[in-house]
Enzyme design. Structure first.
Site, PDB file in Angstrom:
ATOM      1  N   GLU A 108       0.832  -1.202   0.000  1.00 25.22           N
ATOM      2  CA  GLU A 108       0.000   0.000   0.000  1.00 25.22           C
ATOM      3  C   GLU A 108       0.864   1.248   0.000  1.00 25.22           C
ATOM      4  O   GLU A 108       1.941   1.265   0.580  1.00 25.22           O
ATOM      5  CB  GLU A 108      -0.838   0.049   1.274  1.00 25.22           C
TER       6      GLU A 108
ATOM      7  N   CYS B 113       3.338   8.347   1.604  1.00 26.17           N
ATOM      8  CA  CYS B 113       3.726   7.361   2.599  1.00 26.17           C
ATOM      9  C   CYS B 113       3.860   6.029   1.869  1.00 26.17           C
ATOM     10  O   CYS B 113       2.896   5.549   1.276  1.00 26.17           O
ATOM     11  CB  CYS B 113       2.630   7.302   3.665  1.00 26.17           C
TER      12      CYS B 113
ATOM     13  N   CYS C 213       4.736  -7.382   7.233  1.00 29.75           N
ATOM     14  CA  CYS C 213       5.774  -7.070   8.223  1.00 29.75           C
ATOM     15  C   CYS C 213       5.838  -8.217   9.221  1.00 29.75           C
ATOM     16  O   CYS C 213       4.812  -8.773   9.610  1.00 29.75           O
ATOM     17  CB  CYS C 213       5.451  -5.771   8.952  1.00 29.75           C
TER      18      CYS C 213
ATOM     19  N   CYS D  26       3.507  -6.185  15.725  1.00 32.03           N
ATOM     20  CA  CYS D  26       2.925  -5.244  16.696  1.00 32.03           C
ATOM     21  C   CYS D  26       1.415  -5.493  16.750  1.00 32.03           C
ATOM     22  O   CYS D  26       0.755  -5.602  15.718  1.00 32.03           O
ATOM     23  CB  CYS D  26       3.225  -3.808  16.285  1.00 32.03           C
TER      24      CYS D  26
ATOM     25  N   CYS E 259      -1.299  -3.197  14.918  1.00 33.32           N
ATOM     26  CA  CYS E 259      -1.011  -2.777  13.549  1.00 33.32           C
ATOM     27  C   CYS E 259      -1.569  -3.781  12.540  1.00 33.32           C
ATOM     28  O   CYS E 259      -1.291  -4.976  12.628  1.00 33.32           O
ATOM     29  CB  CYS E 259       0.494  -2.631  13.382  1.00 33.32           C
TER      30      CYS E 259
ATOM     31  N   GLY F 243       5.600  -2.486   6.539  1.00 32.76           N
ATOM     32  CA  GLY F 243       6.938  -3.027   6.672  1.00 32.76           C
ATOM     33  C   GLY F 243       7.836  -2.282   7.628  1.00 32.76           C
ATOM     34  O   GLY F 243       7.575  -1.131   7.995  1.00 32.76           O
TER      35      GLY F 243
ATOM     36  N   SER G  21      10.865   5.472   9.375  1.00 32.52           N
ATOM     37  CA  SER G  21      10.301   5.162  10.694  1.00 32.52           C
ATOM     38  C   SER G  21      10.627   3.721  11.063  1.00 32.52           C
ATOM     39  O   SER G  21      10.369   2.805  10.291  1.00 32.52           O
ATOM     40  CB  SER G  21       8.780   5.364  10.649  1.00 32.52           C
TER      41      SER G  21
ATOM     42  N   SER H  44       9.205   4.371  16.593  1.00 38.22           N
ATOM     43  CA  SER H  44       7.867   4.070  17.110  1.00 38.22           C
ATOM     44  C   SER H  44       7.993   3.555  18.534  1.00 38.22           C
ATOM     45  O   SER H  44       8.394   2.418  18.760  1.00 38.22           O
ATOM     46  CB  SER H  44       7.198   3.019  16.230  1.00 38.22           C
TER      47      SER H  44
ATOM     48  N   HIS I 139       5.548   4.157  21.553  1.00 33.25           N
ATOM     49  CA  HIS I 139       4.219   3.679  21.999  1.00 33.25           C
ATOM     50  C   HIS I 139       4.098   3.304  23.469  1.00 33.25           C
ATOM     51  O   HIS I 139       2.979   3.149  23.967  1.00 33.25           O
ATOM     52  CB  HIS I 139       3.719   2.507  21.152  1.00 33.25           C
TER      53      HIS I 139
ATOM     54  N   ASN J 164      -5.652   4.093  15.206  1.00 36.81           N
ATOM     55  CA  ASN J 164      -6.543   3.798  14.109  1.00 36.81           C
ATOM     56  C   ASN J 164      -7.048   2.373  14.364  1.00 36.81           C
ATOM     57  O   ASN J 164      -6.240   1.443  14.307  1.00 36.81           O
ATOM     58  CB  ASN J 164      -5.694   3.833  12.838  1.00 36.81           C
TER      59      ASN J 164
ATOM     60  N   CYS K 153      -1.803   2.162   8.157  1.00 33.68           N
ATOM     61  CA  CYS K 153      -0.832   1.178   7.696  1.00 33.68           C
ATOM     62  C   CYS K 153      -1.423  -0.235   7.574  1.00 33.68           C
ATOM     63  O   CYS K 153      -1.881  -0.801   8.557  1.00 33.68           O
ATOM     64  CB  CYS K 153       0.285   1.229   8.731  1.00 33.68           C
TER      65      CYS K 153
HETATM   66  N1  SAH Z   1       7.520  -0.430  10.798  1.00 37.53           N
HETATM   67  C1  SAH Z   1       7.790   0.934  10.965  1.00 37.53           C
HETATM   68  C2  SAH Z   1       7.146   1.826   9.927  1.00 37.53           C
HETATM   69  C3  SAH Z   1       5.770   1.464   9.475  1.00 37.53           C
HETATM   70  S1  SAH Z   1       4.495   1.648  10.666  1.00 37.53           S
HETATM   71  C4  SAH Z   1       7.389   1.376  12.361  1.00 37.53           C
HETATM   72  O1  SAH Z   1       6.736   0.614  13.059  1.00 37.53           O
HETATM   73  O2  SAH Z   1       7.768   2.480  12.742  1.00 37.53           O
HETATM   74  C5  SAH Z   1       4.300   3.408  10.697  1.00 37.53           C
HETATM   75  C6  SAH Z   1       3.708   3.943  11.978  1.00 37.53           C
HETATM   76  O3  SAH Z   1       2.321   3.618  12.080  1.00 37.53           O
HETATM   77  C7  SAH Z   1       4.381   3.396  13.221  1.00 37.53           C
HETATM   78  O4  SAH Z   1       4.636   4.425  14.132  1.00 37.53           O
HETATM   79  C8  SAH Z   1       3.327   2.464  13.737  1.00 37.53           C
HETATM   80  O5  SAH Z   1       3.476   2.195  15.087  1.00 37.53           O
HETATM   81  C9  SAH Z   1       2.054   3.196  13.406  1.00 37.53           C
HETATM   82  N2  SAH Z   1       0.838   2.402  13.428  1.00 37.53           N
HETATM   83  C10 SAH Z   1       0.674   1.118  13.047  1.00 37.53           C
HETATM   84  N3  SAH Z   1      -0.597   0.730  13.235  1.00 37.53           N
HETATM   85  C11 SAH Z   1      -1.256   1.785  13.753  1.00 37.53           C
HETATM   86  C12 SAH Z   1      -2.608   2.003  14.166  1.00 37.53           C
HETATM   87  N4  SAH Z   1      -3.512   1.040  14.076  1.00 37.53           N
HETATM   88  N5  SAH Z   1      -2.931   3.222  14.645  1.00 37.53           N
HETATM   89  C13 SAH Z   1      -2.001   4.207  14.728  1.00 37.53           C
HETATM   90  N6  SAH Z   1      -0.716   4.058  14.363  1.00 37.53           N
HETATM   91  C14 SAH Z   1      -0.350   2.862  13.870  1.00 37.53           C
HETATM   92 FE1  SF4 Z   2       5.618  -3.705  11.405  1.00 45.20          FE
HETATM   93 FE2  SF4 Z   2       5.638  -1.102  12.002  1.00 45.20          FE
HETATM   94 FE3  SF4 Z   2       3.332  -2.482  11.913  1.00 45.20          FE
HETATM   95 FE4  SF4 Z   2       5.055  -2.930  13.890  1.00 45.20          FE
HETATM   96  S1  SF4 Z   2       3.953  -1.023  13.472  1.00 45.20           S
HETATM   97  S2  SF4 Z   2       3.990  -4.498  12.701  1.00 45.20           S
HETATM   98  S3  SF4 Z   2       6.978  -2.703  12.822  1.00 45.20           S
HETATM   99  S4  SF4 Z   2       4.677  -2.076  10.208  1.00 45.20           S
END
Ligand code: SAH
Ligand code: SF4
Length: 374
Positions: free
Chosen positions: A97, A110, A117, A121, A124, A190, A222, A245, A247, A321, A364
């Site tokens: 995406e 983006c 990935c 997490c 995510c 990713g 990121s 990231s 959190h 989200n 994402c």
């Molecule tokens: N893998 C990398 C980059 C991709 S994710 C990372 O984790 O940083 C990009 C950002 O979106 C990260 O900060 C991630 O924690 C956040 N993210 C993922 N799922 C999310 C969600 N459901 N709501 C808000 N932020 C989210």
């Molecule tokens: Fe991967 Fe980033 Fe999503 Fe964590 S937040 S699963 S590292 S894409």
């Protein structure tokens, strides 16, 4: 039977690699420059557009190389038309995406660095689907070129329209031309540092001054907190921005949200970030998805302030989200305000980021998840 030679993906090549390919074909050295300019400045979508090349060379290119590999599968615009999201399919069936967000003065894309990935997490959508595979540098670059091409085509159309109406070009408009991408964030699907070399090759290719010439300072990578990647980036000598990231500010909570924390706990991660700042003199951003009742408590805010004390950094707060496989909800306005006031009184710079394109699953990995769920 002779095995079919796999076509060369042109966008996977550095300038030097493109030069050697043409050299091996017996082409003069300037051909590589011409094609490079066509790819990254002209944003050519086909070899036929490369009219300065002899027909025989265009034919050979068409036979032995490929220009682009991404096919757009689903395209969506948010109801306010400011966010555009594309789900791309790759020839092997992998899906990625990318999103384009238009603001007053910015056009941010983006992009993804992996199909899926493997970091898992919990909140995510991408993590919930697991890793399909790494992307090549060309597949990363092509997502950017896709939107750049589209913006350029759009601006040519509107130019023709305003010429037809006999309009003056709007020189007083302070916004950047609609044809211009202003920011690139590697925050799609990713984990960039789990695919380090192709990601850095893509960043350098986009940055190349004889090609796409996109300023490194306007790109952000990121990471979930892969310490070896942070250490490598610190000595790359490139002015790209780093976002981490975070959190959560305690190991027990962070390990629940971001399992890789068990391998790189806060006691390893934070010193690596501090070291990065010392080496690069660059401000780091920390991402924090605000989850109601989970990481939006005053205790977490205080722990966060203590962790970041004195650091050249900024915290980006993003209300969660919601995704289908995680029960958490976005924090309420009151809780966000309380969280921010703790940071503010500790002098920690922070911004509350708007959630863009919620109605088109612009988070994402969410579009792919929805396509799967249907
Ligand atoms: N893998 C990398 C980059 C991709 S994710 C990372 O984790 O940083 C990009 C950002 O979106 C990260 O900060 C991630 O924690 C956040 N993210 C993922 N799922 C999310 C969600 N459901 N709501 C808000 N932020 C989210
Ligand atoms: Fe991967 Fe980033 Fe999503 Fe964590 S937040 S699963 S590292 S894409």
């Amino acid at each position: 039977m002779k095995a079919e030679k796999k076509p060369v993906a042109l966008l996977d090549l550095s300038f030097d690699e493109l030069s050697s390919l043409f050299q091996s074909w017996g082409e003069p050295a300037y051909r590589a420059k011409q094609v490079w300019a066509r790819l990254y400045q002209g944003l050519a979508a086909s070899f036929d557009e490369m009219s300065e090349l002899p027909k025989s060379l265009r034919q050979r290119l068409a036979q032995e190389t490929i220009l682009g590999q991404l096919t757009s599968r689903i395209e969506q615009r948010s109801s306010d038309k400011q966010t555009r999201k594309v789900l791309f399919a790759l020839p092997d069936g992998a899906q990625v995406e990318a999103v384009l967000m238009s603001y007053e003065r910015r056009r941010t894309t983006c992009i993804s660095t992996q199909a899926g990935c493997g970091m898992g997490c919990s909140f995510c959508a991408t993590g919930q689907g697991g890793l399909q595979r790494n992307l090549t540098s060309g597949e990363i670059v092509e997502q950017v070129l896709y939107f750049a091409h589209e913006l350029k085509a759009g601006s040519q159309k509107s130019e023709v329209r305003s010429q037809k109406r006999g309009r003056q070009s709007p020189t007083s408009d302070p916004r950047p031309p609609i044809s211009e991408l202003t920011n690139i964030v590697l925050m799609g699907m990713g984990e960039p540092f789990a695919n380090y070399d192709p990601v850095m090759a893509a960043v350098r290719r986009l940055n190349d001054s004889s090609g796409f010439n996109f300023g490194a300072r306007r790109m952000t990578v990121s990471t979930v907190g892969l310490v070896p990647g942070i250490k490598k980036l610190a000595v790359e000598n490139i002015q790209i921005n780093l976002a981490v990231s975070l959190h959560a500010a305690t190991d027990d909570l962070r390990s629940k949200l971001v399992p890789i924390n068990k391998q790189y706990p806060l006691s390893t991660l934070l010193p690596a970030v501090r070291e990065y700042i010392t080496q690069t003199h660059r401000r780091v951003s920390f991402e924090w998805a605000l989850i109601e009742g989970v990481n939006d408590t005053p205790e977490q805010a205080r722990a966060l302030a203590a962790l970041l004390k004195g650091m050249l950094c900024h915290v980006n707060l993003i209300p969660l989200n919601p995704t289908s496989d995680y029960p958490g909800a976005a924090s309420t306005r009151e809780r966000i305000a309380a969280f921010r006031s703790v940071l503010e009184s500790a002098g920690i710079a922070n911004t509350l980021r708007l959630r863009r394109g919620i109605d088109i699953q612009a988070g994402c990995g969410q579009l792919r998840q929805r396509a799967r769920d249907k």
